[in-house]
Design a protein around this motif. Structure first.
Motif, PDB file in Angstrom:
ATOM      1  N   SER A 129       0.521  -1.084   0.221  1.00 54.11           N
ATOM      2  CA  SER A 129      -0.130   0.389   0.004  1.00 54.11           C
ATOM      3  C   SER A 129       0.872   1.957  -0.136  1.00 54.11           C
ATOM      4  CB  SER A 129      -0.976   0.518   1.022  1.00 54.11           C
ATOM      5  OG  SER A 129      -1.477   1.287   1.576  1.00 54.11           O
ATOM      6  N   ARG A 130       1.946   1.350   0.353  1.00 54.27           N
ATOM      7  CA  ARG A 130       2.914   2.232   0.857  1.00 54.27           C
ATOM      8  C   ARG A 130       3.338   2.754  -0.080  1.00 54.27           C
ATOM      9  NH1 ARG A 130       5.421   1.794   6.017  1.00 54.27           N
ATOM     10  NH2 ARG A 130       2.506   2.115   6.627  1.00 54.27           N
ATOM     11  N   ASN A 131       3.739   1.572  -1.329  1.00 54.60           N
ATOM     12  CA  ASN A 131       5.016   1.213  -2.726  1.00 54.60           C
ATOM     13  C   ASN A 131       4.295   2.386  -3.570  1.00 54.60           C
ATOM     14  OD1 ASN A 131       6.989   0.271  -1.168  1.00 54.60           O
ATOM     15  ND2 ASN A 131       6.549  -1.667  -2.446  1.00 54.60           N
ATOM     16  N   LEU A 132       2.462   2.202  -3.518  1.00 60.82           N
ATOM     17  CA  LEU A 132       1.713   2.634  -4.458  1.00 60.82           C
ATOM     18  C   LEU A 132       0.754   4.109  -4.249  1.00 60.82           C
ATOM     19  CD1 LEU A 132      -1.132  -0.163  -4.348  1.00 60.82           C
ATOM     20  CD2 LEU A 132       0.440   0.953  -6.220  1.00 60.82           C
ATOM     21  N   GLN A 133       0.973   4.255  -3.041  1.00 60.11           N
ATOM     22  CA  GLN A 133       1.235   6.099  -1.911  1.00 60.11           C
ATOM     23  C   GLN A 133       2.317   6.528  -2.796  1.00 60.11           C
ATOM     24  OE1 GLN A 133       0.324   6.545   2.013  1.00 60.11           O
ATOM     25  NE2 GLN A 133      -0.633   4.414   1.590  1.00 60.11           N
ATOM     26  N   MET A 134       3.333   6.291  -2.883  1.00 58.68           N
ATOM     27  CA  MET A 134       4.336   6.716  -2.994  1.00 58.68           C
ATOM     28  C   MET A 134       4.261   7.255  -4.651  1.00 58.68           C
ATOM     29  SD  MET A 134       7.762   5.403  -0.538  1.00 58.68           S
ATOM     30  CE  MET A 134       8.610   6.686  -0.612  1.00 58.68           C
ATOM     31  N   HIS A 135       4.245   5.682  -5.485  1.00 60.78           N
ATOM     32  CA  HIS A 135       4.294   5.773  -6.188  1.00 60.78           C
ATOM     33  C   HIS A 135       3.302   6.664  -7.142  1.00 60.78           C
ATOM     34  CE1 HIS A 135       4.251   4.553 -11.203  1.00 60.78           C
ATOM     35  NE2 HIS A 135       2.908   4.570 -10.937  1.00 60.78           N
ATOM     36  N   GLU A 136       2.342   6.306  -6.831  1.00 58.89           N
ATOM     37  CA  GLU A 136       1.304   8.040  -7.241  1.00 58.89           C
ATOM     38  C   GLU A 136       1.741   9.555  -6.561  1.00 58.89           C
ATOM     39  OE1 GLU A 136      -2.555   7.130  -4.785  1.00 58.89           O
ATOM     40  OE2 GLU A 136      -2.916   5.622  -6.466  1.00 58.89           O
ATOM     41  N   SER A 137       2.167   9.324  -5.841  1.00 62.41           N
ATOM     42  CA  SER A 137       3.098  10.664  -5.254  1.00 62.41           C
ATOM     43  C   SER A 137       3.926  11.330  -6.500  1.00 62.41           C
ATOM     44  CB  SER A 137       3.165  10.771  -4.132  1.00 62.41           C
ATOM     45  OG  SER A 137       3.415  11.915  -3.541  1.00 62.41           O
ATOM     46  N   LEU A 138       4.628  10.738  -6.751  1.00 60.14           N
ATOM     47  CA  LEU A 138       5.887  10.998  -7.138  1.00 60.14           C
ATOM     48  C   LEU A 138       5.306  11.163  -9.318  1.00 60.14           C
ATOM     49  CD1 LEU A 138       8.372   9.392  -4.960  1.00 60.14           C
ATOM     50  CD2 LEU A 138       8.136  11.647  -5.026  1.00 60.14           C
ATOM     51  N   SER A 139       4.760  10.253  -9.163  1.00 60.22           N
ATOM     52  CA  SER A 139       5.191   9.670 -10.756  1.00 60.22           C
ATOM     53  C   SER A 139       4.047  10.859 -11.736  1.00 60.22           C
ATOM     54  CB  SER A 139       4.183   8.264 -10.743  1.00 60.22           C
ATOM     55  OG  SER A 139       3.250   7.755 -10.618  1.00 60.22           O
ATOM     56  N   TYR A 140       3.089  11.270 -11.004  1.00 56.90           N
ATOM     57  CA  TYR A 140       1.634  12.356 -12.111  1.00 56.90           C
ATOM     58  C   TYR A 140       2.635  13.081 -12.517  1.00 56.90           C
ATOM     59  CZ  TYR A 140      -1.332   9.984  -8.569  1.00 56.90           C
ATOM     60  OH  TYR A 140      -1.980   9.271  -7.498  1.00 56.90           O
ATOM     61  N   THR A 141       2.206  12.861 -14.384  1.00 57.26           N
ATOM     62  CA  THR A 141       2.580  14.439 -14.845  1.00 57.26           C
ATOM     63  C   THR A 141       1.400  14.684 -16.288  1.00 57.26           C
ATOM     64  OG1 THR A 141       3.566  13.001 -16.749  1.00 57.26           O
ATOM     65  CG2 THR A 141       5.205  13.394 -15.337  1.00 57.26           C
ATOM     66  N   GLY A 142       1.351  15.309 -16.709  1.00 57.25           N
ATOM     67  CA  GLY A 142       0.134  16.126 -17.688  1.00 57.25           C
ATOM     68  C   GLY A 142      -1.241  16.754 -17.447  1.00 57.25           C
ATOM     69  N   PRO A 143      -1.804  17.502 -18.310  1.00 56.51           N
ATOM     70  CA  PRO A 143      -2.190  18.353 -17.702  1.00 56.51           C
ATOM     71  C   PRO A 143      -3.321  17.845 -16.238  1.00 56.51           C
ATOM     72  CG  PRO A 143      -3.372  17.249 -19.327  1.00 56.51           C
ATOM     73  CD  PRO A 143      -1.824  16.815 -19.252  1.00 56.51           C
ATOM     74  N   ASP A 144      -3.976  18.941 -15.930  1.00 59.50           N
ATOM     75  CA  ASP A 144      -4.985  18.299 -14.716  1.00 59.50           C
ATOM     76  C   ASP A 144      -4.513  17.271 -13.802  1.00 59.50           C
ATOM     77  OD1 ASP A 144      -7.243  20.053 -15.368  1.00 59.50           O
ATOM     78  OD2 ASP A 144      -7.509  18.403 -17.320  1.00 59.50           O
ATOM     79  N   THR A 145      -3.187  17.187 -13.925  1.00 54.31           N
ATOM     80  CA  THR A 145      -2.417  16.262 -12.086  1.00 54.31           C
ATOM     81  C   THR A 145      -2.467  16.309 -11.346  1.00 54.31           C
ATOM     82  OG1 THR A 145       0.182  16.546 -14.112  1.00 54.31           O
ATOM     83  CG2 THR A 145      -0.113  15.488 -11.111  1.00 54.31           C
ATOM     84  N   ALA A 146      -3.012  17.704 -10.723  1.00 53.30           N
ATOM     85  CA  ALA A 146      -3.676  17.687  -9.614  1.00 53.30           C
ATOM     86  C   ALA A 146      -4.531  17.810  -9.174  1.00 53.30           C
ATOM     87  CB  ALA A 146      -3.562  19.364  -8.289  1.00 53.30           C
ATOM     88  N   LEU A 147      -5.720  17.729 -10.009  1.00 55.58           N
ATOM     89  CA  LEU A 147      -7.125  17.376  -9.621  1.00 55.58           C
ATOM     90  C   LEU A 147      -7.464  15.155  -9.845  1.00 55.58           C
ATOM     91  CD1 LEU A 147     -10.090  18.373  -9.490  1.00 55.58           C
ATOM     92  CD2 LEU A 147     -10.027  17.950 -11.754  1.00 55.58           C
ATOM     93  N   VAL A 148      -6.555  14.945 -10.262  1.00 51.83           N
ATOM     94  CA  VAL A 148      -6.964  13.224 -11.116  1.00 51.83           C
ATOM     95  C   VAL A 148      -5.766  12.959  -9.840  1.00 51.83           C
ATOM     96  CG1 VAL A 148      -5.395  11.920 -12.206  1.00 51.83           C
ATOM     97  CG2 VAL A 148      -7.172  13.338 -13.148  1.00 51.83           C
ATOM     98  N   GLN A 149      -4.433  13.252  -8.492  1.00 51.49           N
ATOM     99  CA  GLN A 149      -4.157  13.599  -7.779  1.00 51.49           C
ATOM    100  C   GLN A 149      -4.909  13.210  -6.549  1.00 51.49           C
ATOM    101  OE1 GLN A 149      -0.495  15.899  -7.387  1.00 51.49           O
ATOM    102  NE2 GLN A 149       0.752  13.410  -5.602  1.00 51.49           N
ATOM    103  N   LEU A 150      -5.849  14.553  -6.547  1.00 51.46           N
ATOM    104  CA  LEU A 150      -6.287  14.644  -4.889  1.00 51.46           C
ATOM    105  C   LEU A 150      -7.566  13.454  -5.539  1.00 51.46           C
ATOM    106  CD1 LEU A 150      -7.540  15.738  -2.966  1.00 51.46           C
ATOM    107  CD2 LEU A 150      -8.612  17.445  -4.397  1.00 51.46           C
ATOM    108  N   ALA A 151      -8.290  13.212  -6.683  1.00 59.60           N
ATOM    109  CA  ALA A 151      -9.457  12.672  -6.860  1.00 59.60           C
ATOM    110  C   ALA A 151      -8.755  11.322  -6.290  1.00 59.60           C
ATOM    111  CB  ALA A 151     -10.091  12.164  -8.333  1.00 59.60           C
ATOM    112  N   ARG A 152      -7.397  10.097  -7.188  1.00 63.51           N
ATOM    113  CA  ARG A 152      -6.977   9.108  -6.261  1.00 63.51           C
ATOM    114  C   ARG A 152      -7.326   9.039  -4.775  1.00 63.51           C
ATOM    115  NH1 ARG A 152      -2.553   8.258 -11.706  1.00 63.51           N
ATOM    116  NH2 ARG A 152      -4.076   7.902 -12.799  1.00 63.51           N
ATOM    117  N   TRP A 153      -6.094  10.133  -4.093  1.00 64.91           N
ATOM    118  CA  TRP A 153      -6.317   9.973  -2.923  1.00 64.91           C
ATOM    119  C   TRP A 153      -7.418  10.185  -2.520  1.00 64.91           C
ATOM    120  CZ3 TRP A 153      -7.631  13.458   1.251  1.00 64.91           C
ATOM    121  CH2 TRP A 153      -6.985  12.748   1.893  1.00 64.91           C
ATOM    122  N   ILE A 154      -8.813  10.518  -2.856  1.00 68.79           N
ATOM    123  CA  ILE A 154      -9.829  10.128  -2.171  1.00 68.79           C
ATOM    124  C   ILE A 154     -10.831   8.652  -1.896  1.00 68.79           C
ATOM    125  CG2 ILE A 154     -12.333  11.598  -2.200  1.00 68.79           C
ATOM    126  CD1 ILE A 154     -11.343  14.101  -3.001  1.00 68.79           C
TER     127      ILE A 154
END
Length: 221
Positions: A129-154
């Motif tokens: 679970s922690r590895n997936l969290q770190m992957h999500e936190s470090l690997s996002y690129t492209g437009p609307d990254t922050a919005l998708v990142q927040l949606a995935r966290w929720i």
């Protein structure tokens, strides 16, 4: 030195709290950094009370929060197993914290693994679970990254807790630091989710999701 355990005389443990006789107790106040040096670096830890934040120094010099560790979490397992440590990572106690320090050698003990298989499975699940969290936190690129990142966290919070009404337990600034974005960007993302009627409320103590299907579609982008 914690006493050795006898696998033939103990019933299987259901939680780390059942084997605290193998560990030593540590306490740290809120706001206190947790420094792991020397032999402490090769041991692993169980959080009985409180909350820790793992962060690292990004290339721009700004500290970026990655993972929040809550009561019941076990951490520093990878370093205890491999001996490898990231010198740029650090721990900060966000609340008054009680920790139990377990000898890292336990994780390499066949006797310990046979005696406490439930705890080994828990470690594997936690690390995955922690590895997936770190992957999500470090690997996002492209437009609307922050919005998708927040949606995935929720979405992950919903999956972990089985409810659409949650208590995030962190401020907007802490969450923004975790994502590596400005707080103003996070505020705009929260506003966008409200406009789409995906959420109706988002505070430190209350998060209410009103459209699970739309949230999942966004998180899968």
């Amino acid at each position: 030195m914690p006493p050795s355990h006898d696998s033939g005389s103990r019933s299987p443990a259901r939680s780390w709290a059942d084997i605290l006789h193998l560990a030593s107790r540590l306490t740290r106040p809120a706001g206190h950094p947790l420094t792991l040096e020397g032999s402490a670096l090769t041991d692993f830890y169980y959080i009985e009370k409180g909350r820790l934040l793992i962060s690292y120094a990004a290339q721009n010099g700004r500290e970026r929060s990655i993972i929040s560790l809550n009561k019941g979490s076990v951490f520093n397992v990878s370093t205890a197993l491999t001996g490898f440590d990231n010198p740029d990572s650090q721990y900060l106690c966000k609340e008054d914290t009680v920790l139990w320090r377990f000898p890292g050698r336990l994780l390499l003990s066949a006797d310990f693994i046979r005696t406490y298989p439930e705890l080994i499975v828990e470690i594997m699940q936690s690390m995955a679970s922690r590895n997936l969290q770190m992957h999500e936190s470090l690997s996002y690129t492209g437009p609307d990254t922050a919005l998708v990142q927040l949606a995935r966290w929720i979405q992950r919070c919903i999956d972990d807790h089985g409810s659409t009404e949650l208590s995030p337990g962190m401020t907007q600034q802490e969450l923004a630091d975790r994502f590596g974005i400005h707080r103003a960007t996070l505020v705009r993302c929260i506003h966008a989710l409200k406009e789409r009627q995906i959420i109706s409320k988002f505070t430190r103590h209350s998060l209410i999701v009103t459209d699970k299907d739309a949230l999942r579609l966004l998180s899968e982008q």
